[in-house]
Motif scaffolding. Structure first.
Motif, PDB file in Angstrom:
ATOM      1  N   PRO A   1     -13.310  -9.664   8.059  1.00  0.00           N
ATOM      2  CA  PRO A   1     -13.207  -8.216   7.851  1.00  0.00           C
ATOM      3  C   PRO A   1     -13.337  -7.403   9.128  1.00  0.00           C
ATOM      4  N   ALA A   2     -13.998  -7.967  10.134  1.00  0.00           N
ATOM      5  CA  ALA A   2     -14.217  -7.232  11.386  1.00  0.00           C
ATOM      6  C   ALA A   2     -13.131  -7.473  12.418  1.00  0.00           C
ATOM      7  N   GLY A   3     -12.455  -8.635  12.364  1.00  0.00           N
ATOM      8  CA  GLY A   3     -11.491  -8.911  13.426  1.00  0.00           C
ATOM      9  C   GLY A   3     -10.585 -10.102  13.204  1.00  0.00           C
ATOM     10  N   GLY A   4     -10.412 -10.572  11.962  1.00  0.00           N
ATOM     11  CA  GLY A   4      -9.678 -11.802  11.728  1.00  0.00           C
ATOM     12  C   GLY A   4      -8.362 -11.688  10.990  1.00  0.00           C
ATOM     13  N   VAL A   5      -7.752 -10.493  10.993  1.00  0.00           N
ATOM     14  CA  VAL A   5      -6.471 -10.320  10.292  1.00  0.00           C
ATOM     15  C   VAL A   5      -5.304 -10.507  11.264  1.00  0.00           C
ATOM     16  N   ASN A   6      -4.267 -11.194  10.803  1.00  0.00           N
ATOM     17  CA  ASN A   6      -3.007 -11.349  11.537  1.00  0.00           C
ATOM     18  C   ASN A   6      -1.929 -10.571  10.790  1.00  0.00           C
ATOM     19  N   ALA A   7      -1.036  -9.909  11.527  1.00  0.00           N
ATOM     20  CA  ALA A   7       0.008  -9.137  10.857  1.00  0.00           C
ATOM     21  C   ALA A   7       1.172  -8.844  11.795  1.00  0.00           C
ATOM     22  N   SER A   8       2.338  -8.635  11.227  1.00  0.00           N
ATOM     23  CA  SER A   8       3.509  -8.200  11.976  1.00  0.00           C
ATOM     24  C   SER A   8       3.608  -6.685  11.917  1.00  0.00           C
ATOM     25  N   ILE A   9       4.504  -6.124  12.700  1.00  0.00           N
ATOM     26  CA  ILE A   9       4.675  -4.666  12.661  1.00  0.00           C
ATOM     27  C   ILE A   9       5.283  -4.237  11.323  1.00  0.00           C
ATOM     28  N   GLU A  10       6.065  -5.122  10.691  1.00  0.00           N
ATOM     29  CA  GLU A  10       6.578  -4.809   9.356  1.00  0.00           C
ATOM     30  C   GLU A  10       5.430  -4.722   8.357  1.00  0.00           C
ATOM     31  N   ASP A  11       4.463  -5.630   8.475  1.00  0.00           N
ATOM     32  CA  ASP A  11       3.275  -5.582   7.614  1.00  0.00           C
ATOM     33  C   ASP A  11       2.508  -4.284   7.823  1.00  0.00           C
ATOM     34  N   MET A  12       2.322  -3.915   9.083  1.00  0.00           N
ATOM     35  CA  MET A  12       1.546  -2.713   9.388  1.00  0.00           C
ATOM     36  C   MET A  12       2.263  -1.450   8.916  1.00  0.00           C
ATOM     37  N   SER A  13       3.595  -1.480   8.892  1.00  0.00           N
ATOM     38  CA  SER A  13       4.350  -0.344   8.361  1.00  0.00           C
ATOM     39  C   SER A  13       4.018  -0.120   6.894  1.00  0.00           C
ATOM     40  N   LYS A  14       3.786  -1.202   6.165  1.00  0.00           N
ATOM     41  CA  LYS A  14       3.461  -1.082   4.745  1.00  0.00           C
ATOM     42  C   LYS A  14       2.063  -0.515   4.549  1.00  0.00           C
ATOM     43  N   ILE A  15       1.146  -0.891   5.415  1.00  0.00           N
ATOM     44  CA  ILE A  15      -0.189  -0.280   5.376  1.00  0.00           C
ATOM     45  C   ILE A  15      -0.085   1.220   5.618  1.00  0.00           C
ATOM     46  N   MET A  16       0.739   1.613   6.580  1.00  0.00           N
ATOM     47  CA  MET A  16       0.884   3.037   6.897  1.00  0.00           C
ATOM     48  C   MET A  16       1.530   3.802   5.745  1.00  0.00           C
ATOM     49  N   ARG A  17       2.508   3.187   5.072  1.00  0.00           N
ATOM     50  CA  ARG A  17       3.118   3.834   3.903  1.00  0.00           C
ATOM     51  C   ARG A  17       2.062   4.083   2.830  1.00  0.00           C
ATOM     52  N   LEU A  18       1.193   3.106   2.656  1.00  0.00           N
ATOM     53  CA  LEU A  18       0.123   3.227   1.670  1.00  0.00           C
ATOM     54  C   LEU A  18      -0.785   4.406   2.011  1.00  0.00           C
ATOM     55  N   LEU A  19      -1.145   4.522   3.296  1.00  0.00           N
ATOM     56  CA  LEU A  19      -2.068   5.576   3.726  1.00  0.00           C
ATOM     57  C   LEU A  19      -1.425   6.956   3.772  1.00  0.00           C
ATOM     58  N   LEU A  20      -0.113   6.986   3.771  1.00  0.00           N
ATOM     59  CA  LEU A  20       0.584   8.280   3.691  1.00  0.00           C
ATOM     60  C   LEU A  20       0.784   8.722   2.245  1.00  0.00           C
ATOM     61  N   GLY A  21       0.223   7.968   1.321  1.00  0.00           N
ATOM     62  CA  GLY A  21       0.218   8.378  -0.087  1.00  0.00           C
ATOM     63  C   GLY A  21       1.434   7.978  -0.887  1.00  0.00           C
ATOM     64  N   ASN A  22       2.187   6.962  -0.421  1.00  0.00           N
ATOM     65  CA  ASN A  22       3.420   6.598  -1.099  1.00  0.00           C
ATOM     66  C   ASN A  22       3.234   5.669  -2.296  1.00  0.00           C
ATOM     67  N   PHE A  23       2.046   5.070  -2.451  1.00  0.00           N
ATOM     68  CA  PHE A  23       1.779   4.176  -3.579  1.00  0.00           C
ATOM     69  C   PHE A  23       0.459   4.587  -4.242  1.00  0.00           C
ATOM     70  N   PRO A  24       0.432   5.763  -4.885  1.00  0.00           N
ATOM     71  CA  PRO A  24      -0.834   6.304  -5.411  1.00  0.00           C
ATOM     72  C   PRO A  24      -1.483   5.465  -6.497  1.00  0.00           C
ATOM     73  N   THR A  25      -0.700   4.679  -7.257  1.00  0.00           N
ATOM     74  CA  THR A  25      -1.339   3.847  -8.275  1.00  0.00           C
ATOM     75  C   THR A  25      -2.078   2.677  -7.646  1.00  0.00           C
ATOM     76  N   MET A  26      -1.765   2.392  -6.384  1.00  0.00           N
ATOM     77  CA  MET A  26      -2.495   1.353  -5.653  1.00  0.00           C
ATOM     78  C   MET A  26      -3.628   1.972  -4.843  1.00  0.00           C
ATOM     79  N   LEU A  27      -3.336   3.106  -4.185  1.00  0.00           N
ATOM     80  CA  LEU A  27      -4.344   3.801  -3.397  1.00  0.00           C
ATOM     81  C   LEU A  27      -4.045   5.300  -3.477  1.00  0.00           C
ATOM     82  N   ALA A  28      -4.799   5.983  -4.317  1.00  0.00           N
ATOM     83  CA  ALA A  28      -4.574   7.408  -4.565  1.00  0.00           C
ATOM     84  C   ALA A  28      -5.076   8.258  -3.405  1.00  0.00           C
ATOM     85  N   ASP A  29      -4.570   9.483  -3.316  1.00  0.00           N
ATOM     86  CA  ASP A  29      -5.024  10.407  -2.277  1.00  0.00           C
ATOM     87  C   ASP A  29      -6.536  10.602  -2.322  1.00  0.00           C
TER      88      ASP A  29
END
Length: 396
Positions: free
Chosen positions: A266-294
């Motif tokens: 949880p502190a430093g062991g995640v691996n990811a591509s830039i495509e993966d990180m784009s999906k995290i950013m979409r989530l945080l911009l509120g595009n999937f509210p049933t998964m992560l609401a505002d």
């Protein structure tokens, strides 16, 4: 000295307790294809920035994603996955993201909270009986929220040395009782790796699943993060991972991947591509509210504690005012000296094994930026404000 260390380590419990794990739950999938509509003006300016960095040997390679709402206005790579053999990076190349893993963990915790599987007020010692502090009165007061916000009261970077030594996390956590607390939980910011990673043990105990499975089941799988993983073996076995690099005698030399921080995922062991990180950013911009609401995002990114920064690189960003910490995220405020208007940016940086990462979300303006480097570089300290400036100039 080595003998003392060995004796001290032996004082911790020798075996991790047996947990009966349940089968992964089946949950909805939000793997919608990211629309990439490259802004030509933006691309030319970003190309200029990174191509110049390559020319001046500031970087060996970088992967960049810039989102405007639910659209990627730029998602591309520069330089090499392996500078020696001239293997180019791709948007699917996997990087280690270091402490940006903390932000991923914050997001995961938000998803589990929204599903009613955890509570941020969980008392850590009730979930993990082996968790205790030097001051026994403080032990019962430490909550999951304190681990996620670096406000447990432990001294700065308590036992990060043992994390880097490779000791299993449960053998580190059982030694927190040997450290004198700075203050009671919730009253002081003190950055941690081992204590933050204990949040994974809490999630694991609550859900009766290994923490690796929790990331896959509730975040990577549903969000379609196809390259994301949480182990050394996963990275090494990937057929497309960005090798870490070090500049030696003016030449970028590929380095070996090490196992540091995979014992503290949880502190430093995640691996990811830039495509993966784009999906995290979409989530945080509120595009999937049933998964992560505002409302849940607000909980994660509401200032919990003033970090009172003095020497951190982001303090030098233009119009910087203050920095706080939420749950796995830094929250920076900026004040325009002319208008007095304040703005907010949620952000985190990461560094491990010759990788550097930066992610920033401007929720007010719907802009998100992530940059992954496979070398240490001073550009990482300024890349977010430089890219924000380019994006905002295009927006005008």
């Amino acid at each position: 000295m080595c003998l003392v260390l060995i004796c001290c380590l032996a004082s911790c419990r020798e075996q991790e307790k047996t947990i009966i794990y349940s089968e992964p739950a089946i949950i909805d999938t939000f793997d919608q294809e990211l629309v990439v509509i490259e802004n030509i003006d933006l691309a030319l300016k970003v190309d200029s920035l990174f191509n110049e960095a390559l020319k001046e040997l500031q970087i060996s390679g970088a992967a960049v994603s810039i989102l405007d709402g639910n659209t990627a206005v730029l998602q591309k790579t520069y330089g090499y996955s392996d500078a020696r053999s001239k293997v180019p990076l791709t948007t699917k190349s996997v990087f280690r993201i270091g402490s940006v893993s903390k932000s991923i963990t914050g997001v995961l915790s938000g998803i589990l909270f929204q599903q009613g599987k955890i509570n941020f007020d969980e008392q850590v010692s009730q979930v993990d009986p082996d968790f205790s502090f030097y001051n026994s009165n403080y032990t019962k007061d430490v909550k999951l929220s304190h681990l996620l916000s670096h406000t447990s009261g432990l001294p700065y970077h308590s036992y990060t040395n043992l994390v880097e030594y490779g000791l299993p996390l449960h053998k580190i956590v059982c030694r927190f009782s040997e450290i004198m607390n700075l203050e009671s939980p919730g009253n002081v910011y003190s950055y941690q790796n081992a204590a933050f990673a204990e949040s994974g043990a809490v999630l694991s105990q609550k859900l009766h699943m290994p923490i690796q499975n929790i990331y896959k089941t509730f975040l990577f799988g549903p969000l379609g993060m196809k390259s994301a993983s949480t182990s050394y073996a996963d990275l090494k076995d990937s057929d497309n991972f960005a090798k870490p690099h070090k500049k030696i005698a003016g030449i970028w030399i590929p380095q070996s991947v090490n196992k540091k921080y995979y014992n503290a995922i949880p502190a430093g062991g995640v691996n990811a591509s830039i495509e993966d990180m784009s999906k995290i950013m979409r989530l945080l911009l509120g595009n999937f509210p049933t998964m992560l609401a505002d409302s849940t995002i607000s909980i994660l990114t509401t200032p919990t504690i003033d970090t009172k920064v003095r020497y951190r690189y982001y303090k030098k960003w233009e119009n910087f005012d203050k920095s706080y910490y939420g749950y796995g995220w830094r929250i920076h405020t900026f004040k325009d000296p002319t208008t007095g208007v304040s703005d907010t940016l949620i952000h985190h940086g990461g560094q491990v094994n010759n990788y550097r990462s930066e992610i920033a979300i401007d929720r007010k303006n719907g802009i998100a930026i992530c940059v992954l480097f496979n070398s240490y570089t001073p550009l990482a300290n300024t890349v977010i404000p430089k890219l924000l400036e380019i994006v905002k100039a295009i927006h005008k």
